[in-house]
Design an enzyme around this catalytic site. Structure first.
Site, short mmCIF file in Angstrom:
data_model
loop_
_atom_site.label_atom_id
_atom_site.label_comp_id
_atom_site.label_asym_id
_atom_site.label_seq_id
_atom_site.Cartn_x
_atom_site.Cartn_y
_atom_site.Cartn_z
N GLY A 26 8.63 -11.76 -16.04
CA GLY A 26 7.20 -11.94 -15.39
C GLY A 26 7.26 -13.36 -15.13
N CYS A 27 8.11 -14.30 -15.34
CA CYS A 27 7.93 -15.46 -15.08
C CYS A 27 8.86 -15.93 -13.89
CB CYS A 27 8.34 -16.64 -16.06
SG CYS A 27 7.25 -16.48 -17.55
N VAL A 28 8.48 -16.59 -12.70
CA VAL A 28 9.51 -17.01 -11.72
C VAL A 28 10.43 -18.11 -12.23
CG1 VAL A 28 9.66 -17.96 -9.51
CG2 VAL A 28 7.69 -16.32 -9.78
N SER A 29 10.04 -18.89 -13.00
CA SER A 29 11.00 -19.99 -13.64
C SER A 29 11.49 -19.54 -14.73
CB SER A 29 10.21 -21.12 -14.22
OG SER A 29 9.17 -21.82 -13.04
#
Length: 146
Positions: free
Chosen positions: A46-49
């Site tokens: 769920g984190c782009v990074s």
């Protein structure tokens, strides 16, 4: 720096450029994260990074969760540092009682972060809270939780 001092410091800074610098400095102060723990299994979905999270249970009475985390993005590392201050070293009950949304708003992050970073922050919170709930369900658990 404890959470209240962090809030006070953010409130003292009157522009977002200074607050972003503080956020980046918080991230730079994260403890060393082992390279071998930067695996897909430890990556927060769920984190782009890239954000990696590991947790260990201190087998005291009551047991406490210790979190370690890292990211490959400077601002996100700062967000990680805030979450570690809020959650690491606490009991599952304490973790679940933290008003993280209130803290997020007190720091003014809700208005200043991109939607992707906000979503990533929420994903990290969900994962940490999920581990607290798992420990709460299995109070005798020791070692790491995933």
């Amino acid at each position: 720096m404890d959470l209240q001092r962090l809030v006070d410091t953010f409130e003292f800074l009157d522009n977002w450029e200074d607050r972003y610098r503080l956020l980046i400095d918080l991230g730079k102060g994260l403890p060393e994260f082992p390279e071998e723990a930067k695996t897909e299994d430890n990556r927060v979905e769920g984190c782009v990074s890239n954000v990696w999270l590991v947790s260990d249970v201190n087998a005291g009475t009551p047991p406490r969760l210790e979190f370690k985390a890292d990211s490959d993005a400077f601002i996100v590392k700062g967000l990680v540092a805030i979450l570690l201050k809020a959650y690491s070293g606490r009991t599952p009950e304490e973790i679940l009682e933290v008003d993280i949304e209130g803290l997020f708003n007190q720091l003014g992050l809700a208005q200043q972060l991109t939607p992707n970073r906000r979503d990533g922050f929420v994903a990290m919170v969900k994962e940490m809270r999920s581990r607290a709930q798992a420990l709460q369900a299995e109070p005798g658990a020791t070692g790491s939780l995933h």
